[in-house]
Design an enzyme around this catalytic site. Structure first.
Site, mmCIF file in Angstrom:
data_model
loop_
_atom_site.group_PDB
_atom_site.id
_atom_site.type_symbol
_atom_site.label_atom_id
_atom_site.label_comp_id
_atom_site.label_asym_id
_atom_site.label_seq_id
_atom_site.Cartn_x
_atom_site.Cartn_y
_atom_site.Cartn_z
ATOM 1 C CG HIS A 1 2.454 2.787 0.739
ATOM 2 N ND1 HIS A 1 2.428 3.189 2.007
ATOM 3 C CD2 HIS A 1 1.087 2.849 0.206
ATOM 4 C CE1 HIS A 1 1.132 3.709 2.420
ATOM 5 N NE2 HIS A 1 0.304 3.495 1.168
HETATM 6 C C1 UD1 Z 1 -2.827 0.501 -2.224
HETATM 7 C C2 UD1 Z 1 -3.935 1.669 -2.180
HETATM 8 C C3 UD1 Z 1 -3.322 2.799 -1.177
HETATM 9 C C4 UD1 Z 1 -2.964 2.354 0.277
HETATM 10 C C5 UD1 Z 1 -2.211 1.092 -0.043
HETATM 11 C C6 UD1 Z 1 -2.002 0.222 1.533
HETATM 12 C C7 UD1 Z 1 -5.050 1.816 -4.257
HETATM 13 C C8 UD1 Z 1 -5.048 2.893 -5.653
HETATM 14 N N1 UD1 Z 1 -3.956 1.967 -3.501
HETATM 15 O O1 UD1 Z 1 -1.454 1.046 -2.717
HETATM 16 O O2 UD1 Z 1 -4.155 3.754 -1.176
HETATM 17 O O3 UD1 Z 1 -2.535 3.116 0.944
HETATM 18 O O4 UD1 Z 1 -2.679 -0.263 -0.872
HETATM 19 O O5 UD1 Z 1 -0.780 -0.284 1.750
HETATM 20 O O6 UD1 Z 1 -5.708 1.144 -4.009
HETATM 21 N N2 UD1 Z 1 2.105 -5.737 -4.708
HETATM 22 C C9 UD1 Z 1 2.718 -6.924 -4.029
HETATM 23 N N3 UD1 Z 1 2.418 -7.874 -3.175
HETATM 24 C C10 UD1 Z 1 1.031 -7.368 -2.690
HETATM 25 C C11 UD1 Z 1 0.603 -6.179 -2.991
HETATM 26 C C12 UD1 Z 1 0.984 -5.291 -3.840
HETATM 27 O O7 UD1 Z 1 4.087 -7.201 -4.604
HETATM 28 O O8 UD1 Z 1 0.495 -8.084 -2.031
HETATM 29 C C13 UD1 Z 1 3.019 -4.878 -5.363
HETATM 30 C C14 UD1 Z 1 2.549 -5.089 -7.018
HETATM 31 O O9 UD1 Z 1 3.491 -4.989 -7.715
HETATM 32 C C15 UD1 Z 1 1.462 -4.095 -7.137
HETATM 33 C C16 UD1 Z 1 2.203 -2.788 -6.291
HETATM 34 O O10 UD1 Z 1 2.545 -3.544 -5.134
HETATM 35 O O11 UD1 Z 1 1.626 -3.665 -8.547
HETATM 36 C C17 UD1 Z 1 1.101 -1.950 -5.850
HETATM 37 O O12 UD1 Z 1 -0.044 -2.509 -5.142
HETATM 38 P P1 UD1 Z 1 -1.452 -1.960 -5.258
HETATM 39 O O13 UD1 Z 1 -2.460 -2.751 -4.393
HETATM 40 O O14 UD1 Z 1 -1.854 -1.722 -6.641
HETATM 41 O O15 UD1 Z 1 -1.318 -0.456 -4.795
HETATM 42 P P2 UD1 Z 1 -0.453 -0.046 -3.200
HETATM 43 O O16 UD1 Z 1 0.616 0.860 -3.692
HETATM 44 O O17 UD1 Z 1 -0.167 -1.211 -2.452
HETATM 45 N N1 UDP Z 2 1.506 -1.763 8.787
HETATM 46 C C1 UDP Z 2 1.641 -2.944 9.090
HETATM 47 N N2 UDP Z 2 3.134 -3.510 8.822
HETATM 48 C C2 UDP Z 2 3.840 -2.655 8.217
HETATM 49 C C3 UDP Z 2 3.601 -1.461 7.756
HETATM 50 C C4 UDP Z 2 2.354 -0.871 8.093
HETATM 51 O O1 UDP Z 2 1.168 -3.657 9.790
HETATM 52 O O2 UDP Z 2 4.901 -3.203 7.679
HETATM 53 C C5 UDP Z 2 0.196 -1.157 9.405
HETATM 54 C C6 UDP Z 2 0.021 0.168 10.015
HETATM 55 O O3 UDP Z 2 0.447 -0.177 11.361
HETATM 56 C C7 UDP Z 2 -1.078 0.655 9.727
HETATM 57 C C8 UDP Z 2 -1.612 0.084 8.241
HETATM 58 O O4 UDP Z 2 -0.694 -1.104 8.135
HETATM 59 O O5 UDP Z 2 -2.134 0.142 10.668
HETATM 60 C C9 UDP Z 2 -1.394 1.337 7.334
HETATM 61 O O6 UDP Z 2 -1.210 0.584 6.007
HETATM 62 P P1 UDP Z 2 -0.607 1.455 4.810
HETATM 63 O O7 UDP Z 2 0.641 2.048 5.276
HETATM 64 O O8 UDP Z 2 -0.131 0.225 3.874
HETATM 65 O O9 UDP Z 2 -1.466 2.022 4.139
HETATM 66 P P2 UDP Z 2 -2.410 3.544 4.352
HETATM 67 O O10 UDP Z 2 -2.856 3.650 5.628
HETATM 68 O O11 UDP Z 2 -1.363 4.634 3.765
HETATM 69 O O12 UDP Z 2 -3.521 3.627 3.319
#
Ligand code: UD1
Ligand code: UDP
Length: 380
Positions: A213
């Protein structure tokens, strides 16, 4: 004492669950003239899909947020700006003694900035992590949050050293990793409750698990195609289960519509005829934390660009191939359980084929009492 805790993104729900549990335990254990802790959650709404947010609150028993700002997705500036405004309003109303922020997301930075401008001290859980790559939005969020925090709660010795290198020595506490607390607490429950292996027809150690991601991978077509090609190649030998982050799903459905048309499996109902024999790349919707722990523990190998998943692989004794060029969790690489593969197809395939569990797993992330120690530091 009143604490406002900021959450917004998936990993923060896992961390907040561990710390909120420690708050409750602390309140039950105090005596005499010690004050209780009142914790209020502010959910920014950065993540909002049911399988990215609500499911974690329900499964982990996280207290209902006092505020849900419903900010949603957007560009960095718009998203962070709207959070800043909403959090400021909540802080003005609540006047807490502390703001507690987790990790490195836009929600973290917005919370820290809103609080420090109101002279509310910030406690940063997972302080001091550095990738030393300023192109990552998370790196900017971490550096800025650390530099305005009063309490810096570090998960590793490396984190303490990183802060020292930037001149931050005051308020730094090595408490361990609250995600480790979560794994220790939740794995037995997950193993009792999760039916994910049966639902997907998977055998323990008979599949690999992948997550992708990071913006640096999803927003770079060459890197994403390299990772996709590698996962496809690896899945010719052994199924690769891929709970797909919505960000990745959106990009892939644009770049490779046919790939995802049939691929996203709904795992809420058992899939007949899949038991143990199915090979291939199996994209599924994001799974709950309990299902994820069970998928991780029983995987032969984990391929990921997630910070949390790299660490969970280590705690669960599963070799990890990290789909990045650097990691904040350098200890896992140093002891041989994790390896950096970048996004090059051949490199990922080669490292995946040659990975074996290296043996010892020293306690690099504390003793599983990081949440308790965090609360003790706050209450002192
Ligand atoms: C964010 C964090 C990242 C973290 C990740 C965990 C920032 C800059 N990034 O990244 O550090 O590792 O969360 O998962 O804060 N979207 C949906 N539904 C949702 C959420 C997101 O469709 O419930 C889609 C949207 O198109 C959105 C994209 O995912 O634009 C990215 O979501 P965003 O929260 O901006 O960043 P993440 O990639 O999730
Ligand atoms: N996780 C989850 N379901 C998923 C993918 C991740 O519960 O489908 C959990 C994972 O076990 C960990 C946390 O989400 O506890 C990690 O989140 P993510 O990878 O989104 O973000 P990051 O740690 O890179 O910020």
């Amino acid at each position: 004492m009143k604490i406002v805790t900021i959450v917004g993104a998936r990993p923060q729900f896992v961390k907040a669950a561990a710390v909120s549990r420690a708050v409750q335990t602390y309140n039950q254990s105090i005596s005499g003239n010690q004050t209780t802790i009142l914790e209020l959650l502010v959910h920014t709404g950065q993540h909002y899909d049911r399988d990215m947010s609500d499911i974690f609150f329900e499964e982990l028993g996280i207290p209902e947020p006092a505020y849900n700002l419903g900010i949603g997705s957007g560009s960095h500036g718009r998203q962070t700006g709207e959070m800043l405004r909403g959090i400021e309003e909540a802080l003005l109303r609540e006047q807490p003694d502390w703001l507690l922020a987790y990790g490195d997301t836009n929600s973290t930075l917005a919370g820290a900035l809103a609080a420090v401008k109101l002279h509310i001290p910030v406690a940063h859980v997972e302080a001091g992590l550095r990738s030393h790559n300023r192109c990552m939005p998370e790196e900017i969020n971490r550096v800025l949050t650390d530099h305005v925090s009063t309490l810096l709660l570090c998960p590793t010795e490396t984190a303490v050293k990183n802060l020292k290198d930037e001149g931050i020595k005051q308020g730094v506490h090595l408490v361990g990793d609250v995600m480790y607390d979560a794994v220790l607490h939740d794995l037995p429950v997950a193993e009792r409750r999760s039916a994910i292996l049966r639902d997907l027809g998977l055998q323990p150690k008979g599949y690999h698990l992948a997550t992708v991601h990071r913006a640096e991978n999803t927003d770079d077509t060459i890197r994403l195609d390299g990772i996709l090609a590698a996962l496809q190649e690896i899945s010719r030998i052994r199924p690769v289960v891929w709970p797909m982050h919505p960000r990745t799903r959106q990009v892939l459905s644009r770049l490779h519509p046919s790939l995802l048309a049939d691929a996203i499996e709904d795992h809420s109902t058992p899939i007949p005829g899949r038991a143990g024999t199915h090979h291939g790349l199996r994209a599924i919707n994001p799974v709950s934390y309990f299902d994820m722990l069970v998928l991780e523990k029983n995987a032969k190998l984990i391929l990921t660009d997630s910070g949390g998943v790299q660490k969970e692989a280590y705690w669960l004794g599963v070799p990890c191939v990290t789909l990045r060029d650097e990691t904040e969790w350098v200890e896992t690489v140093e002891v041989g359980w994790n390896v950096l593969a970048g996004a090059d197809r051949d490199q990922i395939v080669r490292l995946a084929e040659t990975r074996t569990p290296p043996g010892e797993r020293p306690a690099l992330f504390g003793a599983g009492d990081a949440a308790k120690r965090t609360i003790e530091v706050l209450a002192a």
